[in-house]
Design a protein around this motif. Sequence first.
Motif, mmCIF file in Angstrom:
data_model
loop_
_atom_site.group_PDB
_atom_site.id
_atom_site.type_symbol
_atom_site.label_atom_id
_atom_site.label_comp_id
_atom_site.label_asym_id
_atom_site.label_seq_id
_atom_site.Cartn_x
_atom_site.Cartn_y
_atom_site.Cartn_z
ATOM 1 N N UNK A 94 0.838 -1.207 0.000
ATOM 2 C CA UNK A 94 0.000 0.000 0.000
ATOM 3 C C UNK A 94 0.873 1.257 0.000
ATOM 4 N N UNK A 95 0.389 2.306 -0.624
ATOM 5 C CA UNK A 95 1.131 3.575 -0.660
ATOM 6 C C UNK A 95 0.377 4.642 0.122
ATOM 7 N N UNK A 96 1.138 5.590 0.656
ATOM 8 C CA UNK A 96 0.570 6.706 1.419
ATOM 9 C C UNK A 96 1.242 7.985 0.940
ATOM 10 N N UNK A 97 0.470 8.839 0.235
ATOM 11 C CA UNK A 97 1.006 10.062 -0.323
ATOM 12 C C UNK A 97 0.994 11.154 0.746
ATOM 13 N N UNK A 98 2.180 11.587 1.166
ATOM 14 C CA UNK A 98 2.287 12.603 2.216
ATOM 15 C C UNK A 98 2.256 13.985 1.590
ATOM 16 N N UNK A 99 1.140 14.270 0.919
ATOM 17 C CA UNK A 99 0.960 15.538 0.236
ATOM 18 C C UNK A 99 -0.520 15.749 0.017
ATOM 19 N N UNK A 100 -0.921 16.987 0.002
ATOM 20 C CA UNK A 100 -2.315 17.298 -0.268
ATOM 21 C C UNK A 100 -3.152 17.344 0.995
ATOM 22 N N UNK A 101 -4.455 17.443 0.796
ATOM 23 C CA UNK A 101 -5.377 17.647 1.922
ATOM 24 C C UNK A 101 -5.373 16.482 2.897
ATOM 25 N N UNK A 102 -5.107 15.268 2.416
ATOM 26 C CA UNK A 102 -5.173 14.080 3.274
ATOM 27 C C UNK A 102 -3.810 13.655 3.805
ATOM 28 N N UNK A 103 -2.810 14.508 3.703
ATOM 29 C CA UNK A 103 -1.463 14.071 4.051
ATOM 30 C C UNK A 103 -1.339 13.650 5.517
ATOM 31 N N UNK A 104 -2.032 14.361 6.426
ATOM 32 C CA UNK A 104 -1.939 13.997 7.842
ATOM 33 C C UNK A 104 -2.579 12.640 8.108
ATOM 34 N N UNK A 105 -3.716 12.388 7.472
ATOM 35 C CA UNK A 105 -4.389 11.099 7.626
ATOM 36 C C UNK A 105 -3.516 9.981 7.068
ATOM 37 N N UNK A 150 -0.305 10.021 6.722
ATOM 38 C CA UNK A 150 0.889 9.882 7.555
ATOM 39 C C UNK A 150 0.596 9.012 8.773
ATOM 40 N N UNK A 151 -0.556 9.234 9.415
ATOM 41 C CA UNK A 151 -0.928 8.442 10.581
ATOM 42 C C UNK A 151 -1.190 6.986 10.183
ATOM 43 N N UNK A 152 -1.838 6.803 9.027
ATOM 44 C CA UNK A 152 -2.116 5.435 8.565
ATOM 45 C C UNK A 152 -0.818 4.681 8.292
ATOM 46 N N UNK A 153 0.148 5.359 7.691
ATOM 47 C CA UNK A 153 1.437 4.706 7.415
ATOM 48 C C UNK A 153 2.151 4.340 8.708
ATOM 49 N N UNK A 154 2.168 5.258 9.659
ATOM 50 C CA UNK A 154 2.843 4.962 10.924
ATOM 51 C C UNK A 154 2.171 3.794 11.645
ATOM 52 N N UNK A 155 0.853 3.695 11.503
ATOM 53 C CA UNK A 155 0.127 2.649 12.220
ATOM 54 C C UNK A 155 0.241 1.284 11.545
ATOM 55 N N UNK A 156 0.062 1.241 10.202
ATOM 56 C CA UNK A 156 -0.042 -0.059 9.533
ATOM 57 C C UNK A 156 1.063 -0.345 8.536
ATOM 58 N N UNK A 157 1.920 0.622 8.245
ATOM 59 C CA UNK A 157 3.025 0.364 7.334
ATOM 60 C C UNK A 157 2.653 0.574 5.881
ATOM 61 N N UNK A 158 3.540 0.134 4.996
ATOM 62 C CA UNK A 158 3.387 0.392 3.572
ATOM 63 C C UNK A 158 4.533 1.275 3.107
#
Length: 835
Positions: free
Chosen positions: A474-485, A487-495
């Motif tokens: 899974x990828x998590x884009x740390x940019x844009x309106x959802x970047x904080x969400x 970021x938290x998802x990546x820290x919690x579940x990885x990817x």
Amino acid sequence: MSTDAQYLEQLIRDVRSAIQHRDATQWRLDTISSGGTAPTIGSDDDARVFAFPPTAETAAYLAQFRNMNFGQLRQDLAGIQLPVLNQFEAQANEARKTSAYRGLRRIFSSRPIEGEQVVAWMESVNVPAIHSILSGIDAALGSTDRNEFINLHPESLRGQIEADLVCLTGWPVSWVDANLVNRHVQALGSIQAARATEHALEATVQRAARELNTAQAQAELNRTDVSVLDQITDGRVRLNQLAHMTIPQIAASQASELMKIDGVGEKTANQAIAAARSYSTDVIHSQVPVINYQDKVPCTEYVTALANLLSYRDDLRDLPVDPLNLTPVPDGTMVAVAGVNDLIEGGTFERPHRPIGSDEAWNLYAVRAAEFHAYGDSGSGSEVPTEIAERIADITLRGTLHASLRGYQSFGSKFILAQQKVLIGDEMGLGKTMQALAVFAHLADEGKKHALVVCPPSLRINWQREIAKFTDLPTHMLHGADKDVEFEAWQHSGGVAIAGYPETRKGKMLAESLRTSIDVLAVDEAHRAKNPDSQQSQGVHSLTQQAELAVYLTGTPLENRVSEFEVLLGYLDAEMPKKLEEVRGTASGFQNAIAGVYLRRNQVDVLNELPPLTEVEEWVEPKPGDVERYEDAVRRGHFMDMRQAFSSKESAKMERVTELLDDGAEAGKTIIFTYFRSVLESLTSTLGDRAYGPIAGGVSHEDRQKAVDEFTAAEAGAVLVCQITAASEGLNIQAANRIVLFEPQLNPATEAQAIARAHRMGQVNTVEVHRLLTPHSVEERLMEMLDSKRALFDRFARDSVTADSTPEAVDVSEAKLIDQVIAAERERIGEAPRL
């Protein structure tokens, strides 16, 4: 005394059954009282599976959890006095003589006294009582007289069994149904059948490769002058008399045959034959299969075999990797899994093979040539110190990667894993991103699931697409309106988290909010972190220190700027500045010092076929203003405005062009093609003195050639700006080795002709083609719709010498294509279709 034969046989059977029952009970008592281990039906590095069917093995293991008086049972068994079975059978034969002792035999034969004694003894044996005693012992053991174990009641002992298995394995234990095990076994059978088909196809490829290698070697030997044998014989053999022969002819000759030639003696003949055979062997062993699209006949069998293998492997991608090998168990059997429960729930993995013919095989090669050339490629493209090579040799890449790595790419990934913090400086086009993705997949398979990519902002979406295409991460884009969400998802579940360089600066999320460990960090275009005083460089340095593994990626040849190179190496190895200071001024010392952290391969080093063209899709994330202009054009249904919406002087694409030119100025010269005059003007203004041209409609042929001549004479870093419809014909521009297509064209033939201005006979460098593309736009729609057109044109152009002059032969209606694109984009942005 005489005995009825039928009565006697029944008596023998009764006593024999008592003896057999006694023996079986004795065996059960000995087996169970000696104890046993938990019955295992399969294991691997992550799990161990135990089954508890009604067998002696199970009973022996369960005995430790049951209070059984084995001493009393042995005493009860010892009270039964019966002979061993072999002795009894001999006695039974004596007893049978009594049934024959009647009539005339009573007169002419002696009385069977021993047999009569045996019969009397058998009649005295209380068989039912013996069976009763033995059955009691069997019941105490939990078994029957048929040697099957019942009433073991492992359910009642489950807690004790589970505790014992946890102690035995150190893993948690879960209980599964026997049906699950049997479904797993069934699925395993279909997987093994599919793998057997794969191995058979691979054997066909290897056989075809050997035949192609032999043919290639024969052709090479036939065209090689015999004078090459001078190198083997150090010039000691006079070969002038053999100059009319080929090396294969000499190798196949006998000395007596060569001695018939004037001037050839026995010594010369023997030495020439030995040299020819030695050279022939070396040539044969050095061959690798060569695929020649222009001369298909010699390699068609190999290409066809390889196409069948590669297409079949596409069908195997969802097969479980190394499933646990288990044996079936009876229904109702209790099964415990210690460790990871990877049992396959069910279903079939049958994969029938659909044979591919030669025409389809060549079509497949046309669009997947890299995979064909990657097969069997094991070269690393680089030499490393012995101790590093040994560590690399111990690594087997794991995890899911939907691509075939070239040998040098696999080596690069293992180099990263072995050395942990490295800089991969491979030349552009060699797949540095793929090497990083292989590392991500490998670590994820080991449970290390937090990967972080830092790249230029314009490349974020490129990374996201590559990760989605080639991995299951899974990828998590740390940019844009959802970047904080995200970021938290990546820290919690990885990817894989993807961040631009700005996010590494002080005060940004990566610097201030990082709470998880970074298993692997990948820094793309790493030369951007070369200034130790900049905040983004300091952020990259800090992340590198926090990461367990870190890989810097850059195709820019940093060796030419040693001070900047040393900064990056210092981030990766804190001791590097000291090491480099100690070897300052010695080239070999410098190379040895950096060998553990730096790996660079060039195309000529690793690509035997040296593909003449390297194409890169650059997906550039648009700016808000770009999107606003674009959606307005969509609402108006203005196709040309839609195509130009992302091309203003302030656009993200213009920034990406500047990045490309700044990052690789040493790489050579660049041609930028665009359809629009407005884009030409913006490019000329943005690029300043390094821009040559433009070549556009209305510019005379003389002025066009003058611009090309000036561009050819210019230093590396020069840029020729061209309108694609004006510069796609009549110009030879071999001075360029990089092409930028600013936007996709409606006709793939137009692009092909433009590329051919630089990519043609006389070009000595590999040509890079960069397509600048905007996601979620007309450009993405065009790429999707034109893929089939481009593949068709590619095949046509390769097969026909007239393709350059008649590309329209494979084109389709542009008007229909435009209507489809506008309709699709209106639907995507929610605009109602217009009449």
